[in-house]
Motif scaffolding. Structure first.
Motif, mmCIF file in Angstrom:
data_model
loop_
_atom_site.group_PDB
_atom_site.id
_atom_site.type_symbol
_atom_site.label_atom_id
_atom_site.label_comp_id
_atom_site.label_asym_id
_atom_site.label_seq_id
_atom_site.Cartn_x
_atom_site.Cartn_y
_atom_site.Cartn_z
ATOM 1 N N TRP A 168 0.796 -1.216 0.000
ATOM 2 C CA TRP A 168 0.000 0.000 0.000
ATOM 3 C C TRP A 168 0.834 1.274 0.000
ATOM 4 O O TRP A 168 0.283 2.369 -0.065
ATOM 5 N N SER A 169 2.144 1.159 0.094
ATOM 6 C CA SER A 169 2.969 2.364 0.111
ATOM 7 C C SER A 169 2.835 3.153 -1.192
ATOM 8 O O SER A 169 2.952 4.376 -1.204
ATOM 9 N N ILE A 170 2.558 2.479 -2.282
ATOM 10 C CA ILE A 170 2.368 3.142 -3.569
ATOM 11 C C ILE A 170 1.187 4.099 -3.495
ATOM 12 O O ILE A 170 1.243 5.233 -3.969
ATOM 13 N N TYR A 171 0.113 3.639 -2.891
ATOM 14 C CA TYR A 171 -1.105 4.452 -2.819
ATOM 15 C C TYR A 171 -1.008 5.552 -1.766
ATOM 16 O O TYR A 171 -1.652 6.584 -1.887
ATOM 17 N N LYS A 172 -0.246 5.316 -0.738
ATOM 18 C CA LYS A 172 -0.141 6.311 0.333
ATOM 19 C C LYS A 172 0.815 7.444 -0.019
ATOM 20 O O LYS A 172 0.744 8.511 0.566
ATOM 21 N N THR A 173 1.725 7.224 -0.956
ATOM 22 C CA THR A 173 2.713 8.253 -1.285
ATOM 23 C C THR A 173 2.433 8.956 -2.609
ATOM 24 O O THR A 173 3.142 9.889 -2.947
ATOM 25 N N ARG A 174 1.441 8.538 -3.347
ATOM 26 C CA ARG A 174 1.183 9.174 -4.637
ATOM 27 C C ARG A 174 0.483 10.524 -4.462
ATOM 28 O O ARG A 174 -0.224 10.744 -3.473
ATOM 29 N N LYS A 175 0.679 11.371 -5.426
ATOM 30 C CA LYS A 175 0.047 12.684 -5.406
ATOM 31 C C LYS A 175 -1.040 12.690 -6.481
ATOM 32 O O LYS A 175 -0.789 12.354 -7.629
ATOM 33 N N ILE A 176 -2.232 13.046 -6.060
ATOM 34 C CA ILE A 176 -3.362 13.049 -6.979
ATOM 35 C C ILE A 176 -3.778 14.495 -7.216
ATOM 36 O O ILE A 176 -3.974 15.261 -6.270
ATOM 37 N N SER A 177 -3.880 14.882 -8.476
ATOM 38 C CA SER A 177 -4.367 16.229 -8.810
ATOM 39 C C SER A 177 -5.597 16.069 -9.686
ATOM 40 O O SER A 177 -5.602 15.281 -10.636
ATOM 41 N N TYR A 178 -6.608 16.791 -9.329
ATOM 42 C CA TYR A 178 -7.870 16.701 -10.040
ATOM 43 C C TYR A 178 -7.993 17.862 -11.018
ATOM 44 O O TYR A 178 -7.610 18.985 -10.730
ATOM 45 N N THR A 179 -8.547 17.588 -12.177
ATOM 46 C CA THR A 179 -8.848 18.635 -13.140
ATOM 47 C C THR A 179 -10.345 18.533 -13.453
ATOM 48 O O THR A 179 -10.884 17.433 -13.614
ATOM 49 N N ASN A 180 -10.967 19.669 -13.521
ATOM 50 C CA ASN A 180 -12.382 19.710 -13.800
ATOM 51 C C ASN A 180 -12.562 19.973 -15.296
ATOM 52 O O ASN A 180 -12.282 21.059 -15.798
ATOM 53 N N LYS A 181 -13.008 18.965 -16.032
ATOM 54 C CA LYS A 181 -13.125 19.136 -17.469
ATOM 55 C C LYS A 181 -14.355 19.957 -17.861
ATOM 56 O O LYS A 181 -14.507 20.364 -19.000
#
Length: 89
Positions: free
Chosen positions: A71-84
């Motif tokens: 789960w370290s992959i999911y806990k350290t990733r950065k998610i940025s949202y774009t509103n289309k």
């Protein structure tokens, strides 16, 4: 009156390690022996229970390490949202 003598008296038994042979000590020895004679498998069950607990602890440690690694992959990733649907400027 007819009476039986006491079954245990001080000094009936001499212990090799120097323990005094009192009535209370001999009574304790008899009680421990009777408990052992009633359940001779007690020591094996206790050892088996300890082995089971050690195996569970080992499995828990391995599972925890695996979970942390996986789960370290999911806990350290950065998610940025774009509103289309946002209006463009």
């Amino acid at each position: 009156a007819i009476a039986m003598p006491k079954p245990l008296m001080d000094g009936q038994v001499e212990y090799e390690d120097g323990t005094p042979g009192t009535e209370t000590q001999m009574a304790k020895d008899v009680a421990v022996f009777l408990a052992w004679a009633a359940e001779p498998e007690h020591d094996d069950r206790k050892r088996g229970g300890l082995q089971f607990l050690m195996a569970v602890a080992f499995a828990l440690a391995i599972t925890g390490f695996y979970k942390r690694f996986r789960w370290s992959i999911y806990k350290t990733r950065k998610i940025s949202y774009t509103n289309k649907y946002a209006p463009k400027k």
